[in-house]
Scaffold this motif. Structure first.
Motif, PDB file in Angstrom:
ATOM      1  N   GLY A 202      27.307  -1.923  52.684  1.00 64.86           N
ATOM      2  CA  GLY A 202      25.949  -1.837  53.055  1.00 64.86           C
ATOM      3  C   GLY A 202      25.125  -2.809  52.339  1.00 64.86           C
ATOM      4  N   THR A 203      25.284  -3.297  51.083  1.00 63.15           N
ATOM      5  CA  THR A 203      24.531  -4.329  50.497  1.00 63.15           C
ATOM      6  C   THR A 203      24.662  -5.553  50.946  1.00 63.15           C
ATOM      7  OG1 THR A 203      24.541  -3.046  48.460  1.00 63.15           O
ATOM      8  CG2 THR A 203      23.925  -5.301  48.417  1.00 63.15           C
ATOM      9  N   ALA A 204      26.130  -5.948  51.353  1.00 56.31           N
ATOM     10  CA  ALA A 204      26.151  -7.265  52.123  1.00 56.31           C
ATOM     11  C   ALA A 204      25.741  -7.426  53.541  1.00 56.31           C
ATOM     12  CB  ALA A 204      27.674  -7.600  52.240  1.00 56.31           C
ATOM     13  N   THR A 205      25.951  -6.271  54.149  1.00 54.16           N
ATOM     14  CA  THR A 205      25.269  -6.067  55.662  1.00 54.16           C
ATOM     15  C   THR A 205      23.798  -6.209  55.544  1.00 54.16           C
ATOM     16  OG1 THR A 205      27.396  -4.735  56.387  1.00 54.16           O
ATOM     17  CG2 THR A 205      25.435  -4.811  57.738  1.00 54.16           C
ATOM     18  N   ALA A 206      23.107  -5.750  54.806  1.00 58.12           N
ATOM     19  CA  ALA A 206      21.658  -5.722  54.463  1.00 58.12           C
ATOM     20  C   ALA A 206      21.294  -7.186  53.921  1.00 58.12           C
ATOM     21  CB  ALA A 206      21.212  -4.588  53.519  1.00 58.12           C
ATOM     22  N   THR A 207      22.106  -7.865  53.354  1.00 57.65           N
ATOM     23  CA  THR A 207      21.555  -9.062  52.914  1.00 57.65           C
ATOM     24  C   THR A 207      21.647  -9.979  54.119  1.00 57.65           C
ATOM     25  OG1 THR A 207      22.413  -8.585  50.819  1.00 57.65           O
ATOM     26  CG2 THR A 207      22.067 -11.125  51.402  1.00 57.65           C
ATOM     27  N   ALA A 208      22.679  -9.809  55.081  1.00 58.87           N
ATOM     28  CA  ALA A 208      22.815 -10.874  56.293  1.00 58.87           C
ATOM     29  C   ALA A 208      21.646 -10.362  57.082  1.00 58.87           C
ATOM     30  CB  ALA A 208      24.007 -10.702  56.924  1.00 58.87           C
ATOM     31  N   GLY A 209      21.200  -9.122  57.376  1.00 55.15           N
ATOM     32  CA  GLY A 209      20.110  -8.743  58.032  1.00 55.15           C
ATOM     33  C   GLY A 209      18.728  -9.152  57.627  1.00 55.15           C
TER      34      GLY A 209
ATOM     35  N   LEU B 292      13.102  -2.404  53.584  1.00 56.77           N
ATOM     36  CA  LEU B 292      13.902  -1.229  53.203  1.00 56.77           C
ATOM     37  C   LEU B 292      15.315  -1.584  53.434  1.00 56.77           C
ATOM     38  CD1 LEU B 292      13.615   1.943  52.568  1.00 56.77           C
ATOM     39  CD2 LEU B 292      11.408   0.573  52.850  1.00 56.77           C
ATOM     40  N   LEU B 293      15.674  -2.836  53.815  1.00 49.28           N
ATOM     41  CA  LEU B 293      17.112  -3.096  54.290  1.00 49.28           C
ATOM     42  C   LEU B 293      17.570  -3.143  52.743  1.00 49.28           C
ATOM     43  CD1 LEU B 293      16.949  -5.970  57.085  1.00 49.28           C
ATOM     44  CD2 LEU B 293      17.936  -3.553  57.177  1.00 49.28           C
ATOM     45  N   PRO B 294      17.422  -3.954  52.041  1.00 48.65           N
ATOM     46  CA  PRO B 294      18.278  -3.915  50.780  1.00 48.65           C
ATOM     47  C   PRO B 294      18.500  -2.511  49.952  1.00 48.65           C
ATOM     48  CG  PRO B 294      16.567  -5.776  50.703  1.00 48.65           C
ATOM     49  CD  PRO B 294      16.378  -4.479  51.764  1.00 48.65           C
ATOM     50  N   VAL B 295      17.372  -1.657  49.895  1.00 47.66           N
ATOM     51  CA  VAL B 295      17.341  -0.456  49.374  1.00 47.66           C
ATOM     52  C   VAL B 295      18.301   0.484  50.309  1.00 47.66           C
ATOM     53  CG1 VAL B 295      16.150   1.645  48.961  1.00 47.66           C
ATOM     54  CG2 VAL B 295      15.010  -0.779  48.637  1.00 47.66           C
ATOM     55  N   LEU B 296      18.254   0.464  51.335  1.00 46.55           N
ATOM     56  CA  LEU B 296      19.052   1.344  52.221  1.00 46.55           C
ATOM     57  C   LEU B 296      20.657   0.851  52.248  1.00 46.55           C
ATOM     58  CD1 LEU B 296      16.872   1.893  55.576  1.00 46.55           C
ATOM     59  CD2 LEU B 296      17.469   3.427  53.708  1.00 46.55           C
ATOM     60  N   GLY B 297      20.753  -0.409  52.145  1.00 48.67           N
ATOM     61  CA  GLY B 297      22.166  -0.962  52.103  1.00 48.67           C
ATOM     62  C   GLY B 297      22.823  -0.544  50.762  1.00 48.67           C
ATOM     63  N   GLY B 298      22.084  -0.459  49.661  1.00 48.15           N
ATOM     64  CA  GLY B 298      22.504  -0.017  48.379  1.00 48.15           C
ATOM     65  C   GLY B 298      22.932   1.569  48.205  1.00 48.15           C
ATOM     66  N   LEU B 299      21.951   2.018  48.829  1.00 49.94           N
ATOM     67  CA  LEU B 299      21.876   3.577  49.074  1.00 49.94           C
ATOM     68  C   LEU B 299      23.396   4.119  49.770  1.00 49.94           C
ATOM     69  CD1 LEU B 299      18.431   4.866  49.606  1.00 49.94           C
ATOM     70  CD2 LEU B 299      20.017   5.413  47.493  1.00 49.94           C
ATOM     71  N   GLY B 300      23.424   3.164  50.740  1.00 50.53           N
ATOM     72  CA  GLY B 300      24.681   3.594  51.802  1.00 50.53           C
ATOM     73  C   GLY B 300      25.825   3.288  51.030  1.00 50.53           C
TER      74      GLY B 300
ATOM     75  N   GLY C  27      31.258   2.712  46.360  1.00 49.98           N
ATOM     76  CA  GLY C  27      30.412   2.391  45.126  1.00 49.98           C
ATOM     77  C   GLY C  27      29.507   3.394  44.394  1.00 49.98           C
ATOM     78  N   SER C  28      29.956   4.712  44.712  1.00 48.81           N
ATOM     79  CA  SER C  28      29.395   5.945  44.121  1.00 48.81           C
ATOM     80  C   SER C  28      29.177   5.802  42.618  1.00 48.81           C
ATOM     81  CB  SER C  28      29.954   7.208  44.602  1.00 48.81           C
ATOM     82  OG  SER C  28      31.522   7.181  44.121  1.00 48.81           O
ATOM     83  N   LYS C  29      30.035   5.374  41.902  1.00 44.14           N
ATOM     84  CA  LYS C  29      29.892   5.264  40.419  1.00 44.14           C
ATOM     85  C   LYS C  29      29.090   4.403  39.961  1.00 44.14           C
ATOM     86  CE  LYS C  29      34.779   7.134  39.942  1.00 44.14           C
ATOM     87  NZ  LYS C  29      35.937   6.852  39.156  1.00 44.14           N
ATOM     88  N   LYS C  30      28.634   3.466  40.703  1.00 41.16           N
ATOM     89  CA  LYS C  30      27.780   2.428  40.418  1.00 41.16           C
ATOM     90  C   LYS C  30      26.152   3.054  40.346  1.00 41.16           C
ATOM     91  CE  LYS C  30      30.168  -1.690  42.326  1.00 41.16           C
ATOM     92  NZ  LYS C  30      30.194  -2.831  43.029  1.00 41.16           N
ATOM     93  N   ARG C  31      25.453   2.496  39.221  1.00 39.48           N
ATOM     94  CA  ARG C  31      24.004   3.014  39.180  1.00 39.48           C
ATOM     95  C   ARG C  31      23.385   2.017  40.003  1.00 39.48           C
ATOM     96  NH1 ARG C  31      19.771   1.531  36.201  1.00 39.48           N
ATOM     97  NH2 ARG C  31      20.678  -0.442  35.345  1.00 39.48           N
ATOM     98  N   PHE C  32      22.293   2.972  40.711  1.00 41.81           N
ATOM     99  CA  PHE C  32      21.350   2.083  41.630  1.00 41.81           C
ATOM    100  C   PHE C  32      20.391   1.397  40.995  1.00 41.81           C
ATOM    101  CE2 PHE C  32      17.654   2.185  44.475  1.00 41.81           C
ATOM    102  CZ  PHE C  32      18.309   1.575  45.613  1.00 41.81           C
ATOM    103  N   ASP C  33      20.035   0.218  41.286  1.00 38.33           N
ATOM    104  CA  ASP C  33      19.094  -0.641  40.635  1.00 38.33           C
ATOM    105  C   ASP C  33      17.650  -0.019  40.930  1.00 38.33           C
ATOM    106  OD1 ASP C  33      17.730  -2.638  39.217  1.00 38.33           O
ATOM    107  OD2 ASP C  33      18.416  -4.281  40.576  1.00 38.33           O
TER     108      ASP C  33
END
Length: 528
Positions: free
Chosen positions: A398-405, A71-79, A202-208
């Motif tokens: 969030g995405t960067a932090t999730a990638t490291a984790g 769930l880390l990458p997904v939650l990072g993107g949502l954040g 990043g609210s204007k970016k579409r979630f992948d």
């Protein structure tokens, strides 16, 4: 001296009092999530026995680990898209509900399902805690604050098993989970007050969404394959095939994706890649070694399970001290590159020394060496997260932090499986005829005649020596990654300079190749 800061980031200013409340809330929640992973270990046998499902006992741990990893990458993107505050509060509320449900489980299926939801929530707690720190702290403040949050992990390793055993013996196993409820509710109340509303960049970016599903499938396959290979389950090959198919689909989908679930373009930044690599070193180098140290000392040194636990404790204490001291020093001086350089060298030297230790040395010798390794690892444990965050634009914190984790989790999972496999096959191949490695226990060895004890001790010593040497090699790779870091000075500025119009566009700097390979990596501007 060169002072560096991320030209794409600006911090959310809050008062000193609110900042202290915020750090208290984040520390409590991080400790809650870390403790939940370790406190359950000593209650597993009781849980499995009372629920009548000993054969499925491992899924209580695997389900939690699997959920918290994938769930880390997904939650990072949502954040990045809805804001870290919302994800954090929802994760904390979910953690409390899942903990409540775990204690009321009537069979193993219910418990595993509740543990999966608990793991999903725990991933959000740790990840969003680190992301919120990046939003409210300057680059120079981040190492110190992240080290405080990171301290929750080694402390949980130290007290979790003991606390779990005491609660199970005196209150019953459901309280191992229910203890989270009052603490979680108090932390939730504090978090509602202290965590500021942070407008997502990043609210204007579409979630992948498609990429998230495919990446989740890949990670699930990897974790299951590792778990099944380590237990000699033939289904591991099915997981490998499913993972390969999902990976092929992920590559095909992400190739033309503007906002991929994994920020591939950030890896063109040497500093971002170095920070992610350092996180992987911690997982693969130390966590995988620590998992098997008790077995090594019980078999090679003939000590009891209690005594064998002293070496991992020394290792974790070293990690705790290194983490806190480095975070304080990096924030105080503004310098950061020296710590991962020194830390990885310490880890390599320590594990190299472990591989050369003669059999029969006093136990305090390897305990001291592993404390030295833990001290070195702690020197870059939380700092790696700060490095990665400073290398990313605010819209992808969030995405960067999730990638490291995620790199640390995968490194730990794969490293532990590989070490376990090497030790298992190595010992089985060298055991004298008549002894089965599958039924060989420390108690059985300690009851054997002295000659057989000495032979088995020699076997374990010979099998673990190259393992320690290989883990030392992982730290050398970490040293190479640390060499890629720029020798800069972390900025005290709360807000990035506004004189450059590019600062208003989170994607502008990273789209310029000059900012990805130049001497001021971290995607930061350099200011003399």
């Amino acid at each position: 001296m060169t002072e560096v800061h991320n030209s794409n980031q600006s911090t959310h200013q809050i008062s000193a009092t609110r900042l202290r409340l915020l750090m208290a809330a984040l520390l409590a929640v991080s400790f809650l999530g870390a403790l939940d992973h370790t406190i359950v270990s000593t209650s597993l046998a009781t849980v499995a026995g009372e629920l009548g499902a000993l054969q499925h006992m491992s899924w209580v741990v695997v389900g939690y680990t699997l959920a918290s990893t994938v769930l880390l990458p997904v939650l990072g993107g949502l954040g990045d898209r809805v804001g870290p505050r919302m994800v954090f509060l929802v994760a904390l509320a979910g953690f409390v509900v899942a903990s409540f449900a775990c204690g009321f489980a009537h069979d193993m299926t219910q418990l595993v399902v509740a543990r999966v939801f608990q793991g999903m929530s725990a991933a959000g707690l740790q990840l969003m805690s680190q992301t919120i720190v990046a939003e409210v702290a300057t680059p120079r403040q981040r190492p110190q604050y992240l080290s405080l949050i990171g301290a929750a992990f080694p402390v949980a390793i130290l007290i979790g098993p003991l606390l779990g055993g005491l609660i199970t013996d005196h209150w019953g196993w459901p309280w191992v989970f229910w203890i989270n409820v009052p603490v979680g509710l108090a932390a939730l109340l504090l978090a509602v007050i202290a965590v500021p509303h942070i407008e997502p960049a990043g609210s204007k970016k579409r979630f992948d969404g498609v990429g998230a599903l495919l990446l989740t499938a890949v990670l699930v396959a990897v974790v299951l394959a590792v778990a099944w290979f380590s237990s000699a389950n033939s289904s591991a090959w099915i997981a490998v095939g499913a993972g390969a198919a999902a990976l092929a689909g992920l590559i095909a989908v992400e190739r033309g994706q503007r906002n991929p679930i994994i920020p591939v373009r950030l890896f063109r930044n040497r500093t971002f890649s170095a920070g992610v690599g350092l996180s992987a070193v911690m997982g693969a180098g130390l966590i995988s070694a620590t998992a098997y140290l008790p077995t090594y000392f019980q078999m090679a040194y003939g000590v009891s399970a209690t005594v064998s636990g002293l070496v991992p404790i020394a290792t974790v204490l070293g990690m705790l001290v290194g983490n806190l001291v480095t975070g304080w020093a990096a924030s105080r001086t503004g310098r950061y590159r020296v710590f991962p350089l020194v830390g990885t060298i310490m880890g390599a030297l320590g594990l190299g020394a472990m591989s050369l230790l003669p059999a029969g040395v006093p136990l305090w010798v390897p305990a001291s060496i592993m404390a030295f390794v833990g001290l070195g690892t702690g020197a870059f444990m939380s700092l790696a997260i700060a490095i990665v965050q400073n290398a990313a634009p605010r819209s992808e914190l969030g995405t960067a932090t999730a990638t490291a984790g995620l790199s640390g989790q995968i490194g730990s999972t794969i490293g532990s499986a590989v070490v376990g496999g090497v030790v298992g096959f190595g010992v089985a191949a060298l055991l004298p005829t008549g002894l089965d490695s599958g039924t060989l226990t420390p108690a059985l060895v300690h009851a054997a005649d002295p000659a057989l004890q000495a032979e088995i001790a020699s076997i374990y010593h010979d099998v673990f020596s190259p393992v320690f040497l290989a883990l030392a090699g992982i730290y050398i790779l970490g040293f190479i990654a640390a060499l890629l870091l720029p020798d800069g000075h972390l900025s005290d500025e709360a807000t990035a300079p506004a004189d450059n119009p590019a600062n208003l566009d989170d994607s502008a700097d990273l789209d310029d190749p000059a900012n990805l390979d130049g001497p001021a990596d971290l995607a930061m501007q350099a200011k003399e």
